[in-house]
Design an enzyme around this catalytic site. Structure first.
Site, PDB file in Angstrom:
ATOM      1  CE  LYS A 173       3.116  17.231  -4.288  1.00 37.57           C
ATOM      2  NZ  LYS A 173       2.261  18.413  -4.108  1.00 37.57           N
TER       3      LYS A 173
ATOM      4  NE  ARG B 290      -3.147   2.490   2.838  1.00 36.13           N
ATOM      5  CZ  ARG B 290      -3.524   2.983   3.999  1.00 36.13           C
ATOM      6  NH1 ARG B 290      -3.395   2.280   5.110  1.00 36.13           N
ATOM      7  NH2 ARG B 290      -4.043   4.189   4.058  1.00 36.13           N
ATOM      8  CB  ILE B 291       1.447   3.984  -2.303  1.00 39.94           C
ATOM      9  CG1 ILE B 291       2.227   2.951  -3.129  1.00 39.94           C
ATOM     10  CG2 ILE B 291       2.137   5.334  -2.326  1.00 39.94           C
ATOM     11  CD1 ILE B 291       3.615   2.614  -2.615  1.00 39.94           C
TER      12      ILE B 291
ATOM     13  CD  GLU C 133      17.438   1.333   1.951  1.00 37.63           C
ATOM     14  OE1 GLU C 133      18.602   0.980   2.100  1.00 37.63           O
ATOM     15  OE2 GLU C 133      16.536   1.095   2.780  1.00 37.63           O
TER      16      GLU C 133
ATOM     17  N   GLY D 272       8.512  -0.884   2.029  1.00 40.26           N
ATOM     18  CA  GLY D 272       9.393   0.269   1.884  1.00 40.26           C
ATOM     19  C   GLY D 272       9.519   0.770   0.464  1.00 40.26           C
ATOM     20  CB  VAL D 273       8.819   3.595  -1.446  1.00 42.77           C
ATOM     21  CG1 VAL D 273       7.581   2.759  -1.686  1.00 42.77           C
ATOM     22  CG2 VAL D 273       8.555   4.719  -0.463  1.00 42.77           C
TER      23      VAL D 273
END
Lengths: 317, 724
Positions: B618, B613-614, B689, B686-687
């Site tokens: 933005k 899930r994001i 790396e 996670g986003v």
């Protein structure tokens, strides 16, 4: 940076009567003062002097304090000069740096900039770290055992190609010299980079009228697209009539200890048809006499390729 | 799509970073660095420095600021400066000059004369490959060398020998440095309560642990404050020399002390990324199914041997379905500054090698590179029973190929005027990790809420995420939630590292919110309260019963309270025994290479990511596109030039190139959103790396597509592409 005295003379005469280091845009001087490479006791801020003006009525005449961007964006300036200026440094630096200061900028050799390392240019006799060190960006032409530092200016390459002259003023008078002859190769005295005499100030840059220089270009090859010095560059102007090259101007940057006029390449172009084959043949001698260093064996090849590319693009201009 | 809450503060210069905290009487420290790479300091002449204007203290290994071992619960021991006369690298902090002004300290520092008993320095990584050492420990305690072999297969060599198609090559990646915009810095002051230090760092409570052990004071006497951090990327996980020296000098001089490293100092006086050499052998059948994957890695490290960049463990261990796998890790200790975590440590350089090798295998098989990857798509890491909790890599590739126009790619690129154009792709993966975290949630009488934890937002967007998750969990509008980060006085909030912060702090926020609402309900129904004895519900920030409702603010005021607080904790646990966890992505890059002068420039980029899930598209998009730019930078620009003396030849931003705007095209970032609630209740992975992972290989693969030249090292520069 060491403490120093700053004055701001209000006339050329006043500036020439004082002893000190001239400060124009400051983009080289202040940088090197922060690194303790230059440690002037007295700095003369010349920005208020009336050394301004861009006159394109008969050749190009630039006051020495004109900013790089102002010249680059002037409509009467030959494309090779505008292009060389606009591919230099960054927008912010071009807004500050003067044309006179640009011609006086120091090399980007990392050893010149680090007081903890030997450098014959910074400290005569201390040795050259670059010859055995990190020398990928360094010169292959005009070098000596004492120094292999590259001249960093882009616009000087274009100006040398166009036979530009500079006016030098001192308390005893003024003189005009060709920019090409002004610069020196390092030889045994790399600390002497040009023919400027003590107390002299560049007041004006003049480019003789050359109508066909409207067909000119500056190709700059570098490791990123902007804000980086040239690995290799070429300034080219071509007078092509009926498919034949009547006259040519070619100079190279990023490969030599001073802006490097390629007169032999020009000779090889004159009278020949304006074809890629001619360009390749002429460029094949561009790197004659080159002495590559441990990390830039690729530069002779890159120089020839850059000249070919500039000739091709110049012939389209 | 929520804009960064702290954006206006940052762009108007109002955000106070560590070094922006100036107190009356603050002194300034300037660090002195070594100018040899190996040896012992035999003398330091500080006479001139001590008598220079404004100087109040000069500290060296001969006149020492005493510091003990610095230890944290996550990183173990961390190096502290000035405690030894031994020099192990060029640019090592060996002194600090403290003066009334920064300029006075800097000018005096220039006068310090150092005498060394210099020893030969070992600085060549390639020379050291033949004698590489076994590293002490790899991430997660995995063995340095490990194999997974199919039944009846004796060795990886046998598996490769039995493979109809084999590619076997060695890849090199350069030494790099994070050099974040905010240099390592600290402002320290002591009072009766102990030390307060303002210093950009990735986890305030870990910095407090390190400082308390180093300074020999109780943990409760150290407060670390870092609400804003100007970039970290792993390079501010540990306390810096600036932090230790500011704290120790401030105590010795009984005045606040500020120490800020210069840009040049950051390159050597902190830690960067190791150089790596990686041999990869891939064996496949004619249909492209992997039979064997061998990945032998060597990384450079400092003489302290404190970190190993785990490239094969970070990639080949988990990425593809293969019956036979062998990975190994060694290291080459050098007289260079220490190395440490740097955005995708292991995965970034490891993916350059593995994903270049996969491209080479696709070419050997005459197969589309995407098809090859899909045929080796795994349902679990090789040799493990634990299936991926949620994996949609195939969808990433399908969507990416369509959006990028992959069908138009020719096996030999195409020409566009004077330029050769090529497309490349690569897989990206980054493990789905979490750290234990505790969050404090507070209802306030003015009908706002606060959500706070000791973690850091080094530009990642965590502060905004905290507000969004807090608002969702408390069922109120985000603008009523004040997020608070970066203070060791708050509950320990994990670490902004390992792409863990959102999942860690977010999960704990959900727990804290449930507890807080529970307390609110108890308060509402307690004796004498407005809803005494009733069955109430909570919704939209209100307590409801019998057709009546009150906001939590009204309730607090009615019960004479200013606020109500609860904490919640969350940590990885049982899920680790049930599944394997990772984020996934497909990277697409188009490059052009000039026919004559051979500059390679990236013209288009697209990343499609499966990261659960994001929470905030933005800031997630910014994280990923920023990571992708890092990948371009690694592919085409970044590399420390280490001289035989150990000196870094390009230790500034004039010589250490990173891309400028003109190098970076519009970047496409697309998410396939499948909340991974097996990983955490929040569903987010996670986003931070994964954006960098695979990009350098995709660039190299695109360059090969354009030019036919395979470059097996990064950065790829003009001279690598001249011979054709």
């Amino acid at each position: 940076m060491r403490p120093f005295e700053l004055t701001a003379p209000d006339s050329v005469e006043a500036a020439l009567s004082e002893q000190g280091t001239f400060l124009a845009g400051g983009t080289t001087l202040v940088d090197l003062m922060k690194l303790n490479v230059l440690t002037p006791q007295r700095v003369l801020d010349i920005n208020e002097l009336p050394l301004r003006g861009i006159d394109t009525s008969d050749g190009l005449r630039f006051g020495a304090l004109e900013r790089m961007n102002d010249i680059a964006h002037h409509p009467g300036v030959y494309p090779v000069i505008s292009s060389a200026l606009l591919q230099s440094a960054s927008q912010q630096l071009r807004n500050m740096a003067s044309i006179g200061g640009n011609l006086m900028q120091r090399t980007r050799c990392g050893y010149f900039r680090d007081v903890n390392t030997p450098c014959n240019k910074r400290k005569p006799g201390s040795g050259c770290s670059a010859i055995t060190g990190d020398n990928r960006m360094h010169a292959i032409l005009g070098t000596s055992d004492a120094c292999v530092a590259t001249h960093a200016s882009d616009v000087a390459v274009a100006l040398v190609a166009l036979d530009a002259q500079i006016t030098l003023a001192s308390s005893t008078g003024t003189r005009t010299v060709k920019l090409d002859g002004f610069y020196r190769v390092p030889g045994e005295t790399p600390e002497v980079e040009n023919d400027l005499r003590p107390g002299e100030l560049i007041t004006e840059v003049f480019v003789p009228k050359l109508d066909w220089a409207r067909h000119s270009t500056y190709v700059k090859v570098r490791d990123r697209q902007s804000y980086e010095f040239a690995l290799c560059s070429a300034a080219v102007a071509l007078d092509i009539q009926d498919g034949r090259i009547v006259d040519a101007r070619v100079a190279a940057g990023g490969v030599a200890t001073k802006p490097w006029r390629l007169a032999a390449v020009e000779d090889a172009l004159r009278g020949e048809p304006a074809t890629v084959r001619t360009f390749e043949q002429a460029a094949s001698i561009a790197a004659d006499g080159a002495k590559p260093l441990s990390a830039n064996a690729f530069k002779p090849s890159l120089l020839k390729r850059t000249v070919v590319r500039a000739l091709i693009e110049g012939s389209r201009a | 799509m929520t804009s960064r809450i702290d954006g206006p503060l940052k762009v108007t210069g109002q955000a106070k970073y560590g070094a922006d905290n100036l107190f009356p009487d603050t002194l300034h420290g300037y660090i002195v660095l070594s100018t040899v790479a190996n040896g012992e300091i035999t003398a330091m002449d500080v006479t001139a420095a001590k008598s220079a204007p404004g100087v109040v203290g000069v500290y060296t290994p001969f006149d020492v600021l005493k510091l003990d071992k610095a230890v944290s619960s996550v990183f173990g021991e961390t190096w502290v400066p000035l405690q030894t006369k031994e020099v192990a690298y060029y640019g090592q902090p060996i002194g600090v000059v403290v003066a009334e002004t920064y300029e006075q300290a800097r000018d005096a520092a220039m006068t310090v004369e150092v005498t060394y008993d210099e020893k030969p320095a070992v600085t060549s990584f390639t020379d050291g490959l033949a004698t590489a050492e076994e590293p002490p420990e790899i991430r997660g305690g995995a063995p340095n060398e490990m194999s997974v072999l199919a039944d009846g297969v004796e060795s990886i060599e046998d598996a490769l020998a039995a493979s109809p198609v084999v590619v076997d090559n060695t890849y090199f990646t350069a030494t790099q440095h994070h050099t974040p915009m905010e240099p390592h810095s600290a402002v320290a002051r002591w009072d009766a309560a102990g030390l307060t230090i303002y210093s950009g760092n990735q986890a305030a409570h870990l910095q407090a642990e390190e400082l308390s052990t180093a300074l020999g004071v109780d943990r409760s006497q150290v407060r670390c404050i870092n609400p804003f951090v100007g970039g970290a990327f792993g390079g501010k996980a540990r306390t810096s020399a600036a932090g230790f020296l500011a704290a120790a000098a401030a105590r010795a001089l009984d005045r606040p002390v500020k120490v800020v490293m210069s840009r040049e100092q950051v390159f050597t006086a902190t830690a960067g990324r190791a150089a790596t050499a990686q041999r990869i052998a891939l064996g496949a059948d004619k249909d492209g199914k992997l039979i064997a994957l061998r990945h032998d890695s060597v990384s450079s490290t400092g003489m302290d041997r404190s970190f190993v960049e785990p490239t094969s463990h970070g990639t080949s261990r988990e990425w593809y379905a293969t019956k036979n796998l062998h990975i190994s890790q060694k290291m080459v200790p050098l007289n260079i500054p220490p190395v440490t975590y740097m955005r995708a440590p292991g995965e970034a350089p490891g993916s350059f090698a593995l994903e270049s090798a996969m491209d080479e295998l696709a070419i050997a098989l005459n197969m589309d590179p995407i098809e090859l990857r899909l045929r080796n798509n795994s349902t679990a890491p090789p040799g493990k029973d634990l299936l991926w909790s949620s994996k949609h890599l195939d969808e990433c590739y399908q969507i990416g190929a369509m959006r990028f126009g992959w069908a138009n790619r020719s096996p030999h690129g195409h020409e566009d005027g004077d330029w050769l154009v090529g497309m490349g792709t690569a897989t990206a993966m980054f493990p789905g990790l979490r750290f234990p975290a505790t969050v404090r949630a507070t209802f306030k009488a003015d009908d706002t809420a606060e959500v706070g934890t000791g973690g850091a937002d080094p530009g990642t967007g965590l502060l905004t995420v905290l507000a969004l998750v807090g608002a969702e969990s408390l069922d109120i509008a985000p603008d009523r939630v004040t997020p608070v980060l970066g203070d060791s006085a708050l509950p320990p909030g994990g670490l902004s590292g390992g792409s863990t912060a959102t999942a860690s702090a977010g999960s704990a926020t959900m727990v804290a919110a449930v507890e807080l609402i529970d307390q609110l309900v108890k308060l509402a129904t307690s004796a004498g309260a407005p809803f005494e004895g009733l069955e109430v519900t909570y919704e939209g920030g209100r307590v409801l019963a019998d057709g009546r409702s009150m906001t939590f603010g009204e309730l607090l005021r009615a019960t004479g309270r200013t606020e109500l607080t609860a904490t919640g904790s969350s940590a990885p646990g049982e899920e680790l025994t049930k599944h394997s966890f990772s984020s996934f992505g497909a990277q697409f890059v188009e490059v052009k290479v000039h026919k004559l002068t051979r500059e390679a420039r990236v013209t288009r980029m697209l990343g499609v990511f499966d990261a659960g899930r994001i929470i905030n598209e933005k800031t997630a998009r910014s994280q990923l596109s920023g990571g992708m730019i890092w990948g371009v930078s690694a592919a085409l620009h970044e590399g420390i030039e280490i001289e035989p003396s150990g000196r870094f030849a390009n230790a500034d931003l004039a010589g250490y190139l990173v891309p400028v705007n003109a190098d970076i095209p519009d970047i496409g970032v697309h998410f396939v959103q499948y909340p991974d609630t097996l990983h955490s209740d929040l569903g987010a992975k996670g986003v931070g790396e994964i954006g960098v992972v695979g990009v350098a290989a995709a660039v190299a693969n695109a360059i090969h597509n354009a030019t036919g030249i395979r470059v097996r090292h990064i950065p790829i520069r003009i001279e690598d592409l001249l011979d054709s």
